[in-house]
Write an enzyme that holds these catalytic residues in place. Sequence first.
Site, PDB file in Angstrom:
ATOM      1  N   HIS A 125       0.824  -1.198   0.000  1.00  0.00           N
ATOM      2  CA  HIS A 125       0.000   0.000   0.000  1.00  0.00           C
ATOM      3  C   HIS A 125       0.866   1.259   0.000  1.00  0.00           C
ATOM      4  CE1 HIS A 125      -3.173  -2.836   1.127  1.00  0.00           C
ATOM      5  NE2 HIS A 125      -4.036  -1.900   0.792  1.00  0.00           N
ATOM      6  N   LYS A 149      -0.728   4.848   4.507  1.00  0.00           N
ATOM      7  CA  LYS A 149      -1.699   3.939   5.140  1.00  0.00           C
ATOM      8  C   LYS A 149      -1.340   3.775   6.614  1.00  0.00           C
ATOM      9  CE  LYS A 149      -3.945  -0.563   4.637  1.00  0.00           C
ATOM     10  NZ  LYS A 149      -5.284   0.034   4.820  1.00  0.00           N
TER      11      LYS A 149
END
Length: 265
Positions: A152, A156
């Site tokens: 990600h 995040k």
Amino acid sequence: MKRIALFGICGKMGRAMLSELMLEKEIRIIAGFDKVNIGMDIGVLNGRDIIGVKVTDSYEDIIESSPDLIVDFTGPDVVFGNIKWALENSIDIIVGATGLKKEEIEFLRKKEKELKSKVFIVPNFSIGAVIMIIISKLSARYFENCEIIEMHHENKKDAPSGTSISTAESIGKIINYNESKLNKDEQENIEGSRGAFTNGIHLHSIRLPGLLAHQCVIFGSKGQTLTIKHDSFDRSSFYPGLIMAIKNIDNLSNFTYGLESLIKL
């Protein structure tokens, strides 16, 4: 007409979904909830004309707007509190926020019959990611082991991702590959090098600029591997799943976990 209060409206996911939701004829965004940009018109926030709906950080303002549904894209520090508040005020809520703890989810699951409204927790709105989980679950019994790599963007806030945990849980219901994190003669030269461990599966998290949301489920057996991979390159990939959730929430039970409850293969 579904009247929606969008929580976390000023975040990246909130803004991306706001832009799409405002185009829907059968949906009206009647409130925006966040801790920043208080008082800003959500039309301006979205790069459009003033529409008379302002961002607020007040639960009282949300009550006054009389939403049919809350869609929550906040964060792990406030999301469970938002869910409890929605239930106390008999408002349905779809939760796309990350970071719910396992014990919080189990608490809601056990309290399902007592809930005053519907809670739909969706770790990932990408239909492709959900199908990845379903296929992984179908494949699990035919391989000797499995590991998951999730990747990600650098901002995040939680790791491992909710999707990777959900994938491991789904596979774990079919087969328990490993009783412990390390094999009998295995050692980590650097602590954590074998990743996280849950439901008999190792999870590895990568956070880098340039990424959005990506996951590989890698199965291994003698002489072969099977890799099931999904990539979201843009937040628009989450919108079809969000609309599916909004359109179907009235038909769900008081507690539902995962978009897979709406996908039949």
